[in-house]
Write a protein that holds these residues in place. Structure first.
Motif, PDB file in Angstrom:
ATOM      1  N   ARG A   1      45.728 -48.705  27.254  1.00 11.45           N
ATOM      2  CA  ARG A   1      44.751 -49.306  26.341  1.00 11.45           C
ATOM      3  C   ARG A   1      43.334 -49.169  26.890  1.00 11.45           C
ATOM      4  O   ARG A   1      42.397 -48.822  26.160  1.00 11.45           O
ATOM      5  CB  ARG A   1      45.123 -50.783  26.134  1.00 11.45           C
ATOM      6  N   ASP A   2      43.175 -49.405  28.175  1.00 14.69           N
ATOM      7  CA  ASP A   2      41.843 -49.386  28.773  1.00 14.69           C
ATOM      8  C   ASP A   2      41.252 -47.985  28.848  1.00 14.69           C
ATOM      9  O   ASP A   2      40.056 -47.804  28.604  1.00 14.69           O
ATOM     10  CB  ASP A   2      41.899 -50.024  30.167  1.00 14.69           C
ATOM     11  N   VAL A   3      42.064 -46.964  29.172  1.00 15.38           N
ATOM     12  CA  VAL A   3      41.495 -45.606  29.235  1.00 15.38           C
ATOM     13  C   VAL A   3      41.200 -45.066  27.845  1.00 15.38           C
ATOM     14  O   VAL A   3      40.292 -44.235  27.692  1.00 15.38           O
ATOM     15  CB  VAL A   3      42.403 -44.614  30.002  1.00 15.38           C
ATOM     16  N   ILE A   4      41.914 -45.515  26.838  1.00 13.84           N
ATOM     17  CA  ILE A   4      41.587 -45.101  25.473  1.00 13.84           C
ATOM     18  C   ILE A   4      40.195 -45.603  25.100  1.00 13.84           C
ATOM     19  O   ILE A   4      39.369 -44.858  24.560  1.00 13.84           O
ATOM     20  CB  ILE A   4      42.652 -45.615  24.484  1.00 13.84           C
ATOM     21  N   PHE A   5      39.913 -46.857  25.439  1.00 14.07           N
ATOM     22  CA  PHE A   5      38.575 -47.401  25.181  1.00 14.07           C
ATOM     23  C   PHE A   5      37.514 -46.653  25.985  1.00 14.07           C
ATOM     24  O   PHE A   5      36.455 -46.278  25.459  1.00 14.07           O
ATOM     25  CB  PHE A   5      38.537 -48.889  25.521  1.00 14.07           C
ATOM     26  N   LEU A   6      37.779 -46.408  27.252  1.00 13.15           N
ATOM     27  CA  LEU A   6      36.812 -45.719  28.111  1.00 13.15           C
ATOM     28  C   LEU A   6      36.547 -44.289  27.651  1.00 13.15           C
ATOM     29  O   LEU A   6      35.495 -43.723  27.943  1.00 13.15           O
ATOM     30  CB  LEU A   6      37.307 -45.716  29.562  1.00 13.15           C
ATOM     31  N   SER A   7      37.493 -43.706  26.902  1.00  7.46           N
ATOM     32  CA  SER A   7      37.339 -42.335  26.402  1.00  7.46           C
ATOM     33  C   SER A   7      36.752 -42.279  25.002  1.00  7.46           C
ATOM     34  O   SER A   7      36.775 -41.227  24.363  1.00  7.46           O
ATOM     35  CB  SER A   7      38.697 -41.622  26.415  1.00  7.46           C
ATOM     36  N   GLY A   8      36.247 -43.395  24.521  1.00  9.88           N
ATOM     37  CA  GLY A   8      35.591 -43.402  23.227  1.00  9.88           C
ATOM     38  C   GLY A   8      36.433 -43.925  22.095  1.00  9.88           C
ATOM     39  O   GLY A   8      35.979 -43.961  20.945  1.00  9.88           O
ATOM     40  N   GLY A   9      37.660 -44.321  22.382  1.00  6.92           N
ATOM     41  CA  GLY A   9      38.516 -44.885  21.345  1.00  6.92           C
ATOM     42  C   GLY A   9      38.179 -46.333  21.083  1.00  6.92           C
ATOM     43  O   GLY A   9      37.304 -46.927  21.725  1.00  6.92           O
ATOM     44  N   GLY A  10      38.880 -46.920  20.141  1.00  3.44           N
ATOM     45  CA  GLY A  10      38.616 -48.304  19.792  1.00  3.44           C
ATOM     46  C   GLY A  10      39.216 -49.286  20.782  1.00  3.44           C
ATOM     47  O   GLY A  10      40.097 -48.949  21.568  1.00  3.44           O
ATOM     48  N   GLN A  11      38.727 -50.511  20.751  1.00  6.02           N
ATOM     49  CA  GLN A  11      39.272 -51.587  21.560  1.00  6.02           C
ATOM     50  C   GLN A  11      40.402 -52.254  20.782  1.00  6.02           C
ATOM     51  O   GLN A  11      40.251 -52.542  19.598  1.00  6.02           O
ATOM     52  CB  GLN A  11      38.191 -52.611  21.891  1.00  6.02           C
ATOM     53  N   TYR A  12      41.495 -52.463  21.426  1.00  7.18           N
ATOM     54  CA  TYR A  12      42.598 -53.160  20.774  1.00  7.18           C
ATOM     55  C   TYR A  12      43.327 -54.003  21.791  1.00  7.18           C
ATOM     56  O   TYR A  12      43.342 -53.694  22.978  1.00  7.18           O
ATOM     57  CB  TYR A  12      43.556 -52.177  20.088  1.00  7.18           C
TER      58      TYR A  12
ATOM     59  N   SER B   1      40.233 -44.779  15.112  1.00  2.00           N
ATOM     60  CA  SER B   1      40.322 -45.579  16.336  1.00  2.00           C
ATOM     61  C   SER B   1      41.154 -46.838  16.124  1.00  2.00           C
ATOM     62  O   SER B   1      42.000 -47.180  16.948  1.00  2.00           O
ATOM     63  CB  SER B   1      38.922 -45.957  16.828  1.00  2.00           C
ATOM     64  N   THR B   2      40.922 -47.519  15.000  1.00  2.00           N
ATOM     65  CA  THR B   2      41.669 -48.745  14.721  1.00  2.00           C
ATOM     66  C   THR B   2      43.144 -48.462  14.530  1.00  2.00           C
ATOM     67  O   THR B   2      44.009 -49.113  15.139  1.00  2.00           O
ATOM     68  CB  THR B   2      41.112 -49.424  13.462  1.00  2.00           C
ATOM     69  N   LYS B   3      43.460 -47.471  13.723  1.00  2.79           N
ATOM     70  CA  LYS B   3      44.858 -47.200  13.404  1.00  2.79           C
ATOM     71  C   LYS B   3      45.600 -46.505  14.552  1.00  2.79           C
ATOM     72  O   LYS B   3      46.810 -46.668  14.692  1.00  2.79           O
ATOM     73  CB  LYS B   3      44.948 -46.397  12.110  1.00  2.79           C
ATOM     74  N   PHE B   4      44.875 -45.754  15.364  1.00  2.24           N
ATOM     75  CA  PHE B   4      45.506 -45.177  16.548  1.00  2.24           C
ATOM     76  C   PHE B   4      45.910 -46.301  17.501  1.00  2.24           C
ATOM     77  O   PHE B   4      47.006 -46.297  18.060  1.00  2.24           O
ATOM     78  CB  PHE B   4      44.554 -44.204  17.247  1.00  2.24           C
ATOM     79  N   GLY B   5      45.022 -47.287  17.649  1.00  2.16           N
ATOM     80  CA  GLY B   5      45.354 -48.437  18.487  1.00  2.16           C
ATOM     81  C   GLY B   5      46.554 -49.190  17.951  1.00  2.16           C
ATOM     82  O   GLY B   5      47.440 -49.598  18.707  1.00  2.16           O
ATOM     83  N   GLN B   6      46.622 -49.354  16.638  1.00  2.00           N
ATOM     84  CA  GLN B   6      47.770 -50.039  16.037  1.00  2.00           C
ATOM     85  C   GLN B   6      49.059 -49.268  16.275  1.00  2.00           C
ATOM     86  O   GLN B   6      50.118 -49.861  16.537  1.00  2.00           O
ATOM     87  CB  GLN B   6      47.522 -50.216  14.536  1.00  2.00           C
TER      88      GLN B   6
END
Length: 331
Positions: free
Chosen positions: A133-144, A296-301
């Motif tokens: 979850r944290d590296v996805i955010f650090l790579s420009g993805g959404g926070q979830y 970003s939102t739906k990838f996190g979901q």
């Protein structure tokens, strides 16, 4: 990381603001499961801080950890079985030989077990999900937010590894995901993890030279992309060279919807990636994601849903002291 630096890392990580709230449940898991379980330390902030430090030195751990979570959860559930060492463990299966990022998980576990004196509390399975979850955010993805409360599995066998390969058809891939409780839309979003990372030439080299024994390249691949990839993957080479999965150079390291734009333009590298944009079962979803702004939102979901597959909770499994070995080695 030394104990003296943990407090600073934790403070940095507290800047993470998530969309859900503690107490939200997903099946047997719970957001905020570790709240108050390690004294004054906030477990998720500690994980985020350590991951941020690792990411700053090596941003490629982002696709590595995304892949690790997928490879762990898709085989007998999200139980950290991919982390266990052994002569016939999941690590030794061919699809897992290039999985990496184990050092990141080890670093987090070491801090939690020995440096903040919170032994036997945080599972390796949860560390994988939180770190990803944290590296996805650090790579420009959404926070979830992620649900936690998993326990670690006791078994890891190479023979259990049944991951779908890069040449699988859309229908077979859909069936494989459905066996894990994931629908076709989940599949399309999860394959969007290919928005970052690389692949070896031998996984797609046939598409460049002799697709389905025709002696010609795959007609579904953009001609200019064929020429470009042939430079990196000569026909006589071993196939060990690597190329970006997202062939858009401006976003190949960013978690975004560029992957879908690329495959709509026939610039998918792997056969399954390109097939998503062409198959009637998935093409409308691909188009919607490529033209939309909610990836970003739906990838996190979808990652949250992936992280809930066949989890061990309650009295099942264990909390490993080391992520690489069970607490009770086999006799």
């Amino acid at each position: 990381m030394k104990f003296s630096s943990i407090a600073g890392v934790a403070l940095v990580a507290l800047g993470f603001i998530f969309l859900s709230f503690p107490g939200q449940c997903y099946g047997a898991l719970e957001v905020g499961f570790y709240k108050g379980k390690c004294g004054i330390w906030d477990v998720e902030s500690l994980v985020a801080g350590i991951v941020e430090e690792k990411f700053s030195n090596d941003p490629t751990i982002a696709p590595a950890l995304i892949r690790m979570q997928f490879h762990d959860c898709f085989v007998k559930g999200c139980d950290a079985s991919i982390l266990l060492d052994g002569p016939s463990s999941e690590k030794t299966a061919p699809p897992n030989l290039s999985v990496r990022g184990f050092d990141v998980i080890d670093a987090v576990k070491d801090v939690l077990e020995t440096q903040i004196i919170c032994p036997g509390v945080v599972s390796c399975a949860d560390i994988i999900v939180m770190a990803t979850r944290d590296v996805i955010f650090l790579s420009g993805g959404g926070q979830y937010n992620v649900q936690t409360g998993r326990r670690d599995g006791l078994e890891s066998l190479a023979k259990n590894v049944d991951l779908p390969g890069p040449q699988i058809s859309v229908s077979d891939s859909t069936a494989a995901f459905q066996r894990k409780g994931l629908n076709v839309t989940d599949m399309v979003y999860l394959l969007g993890g290919h928005t970052v990372g690389v692949t070896h030439c031998f996984f797609f080299q046939d598409r460049l030279y002799n697709f389905q024994n025709t002696g010609r390249p795959d007609p579904s691949m953009d001609r200019e992309l064929v020429k470009t990839l042939r430079l990196s993957c000569p026909q006589t080479s071993s196939g060990s060279n690597i190329v970006n999965l997202d062939q858009n150079p401006s976003s190949s390291s960013t978690v975004d919807n560029s992957y879908y734009t690329e495959i709509m333009e026939h610039r998918g590298v792997l056969q399954i990636d390109q097939a998503l944009a062409l198959d009637p079962e998935t093409s409308d979803t691909v188009t919607s994601i490529a033209r939309g702004s909610d990836f970003s939102t739906k990838f996190g979901q979808a990652m949250v849903k992936l992280g809930a597959i066949q989890v061990l909770t309650g009295t099942q499994g264990e909390i490993r002291k080391s992520c690489r070995a069970t607490n009770t080695p086999p006799s």
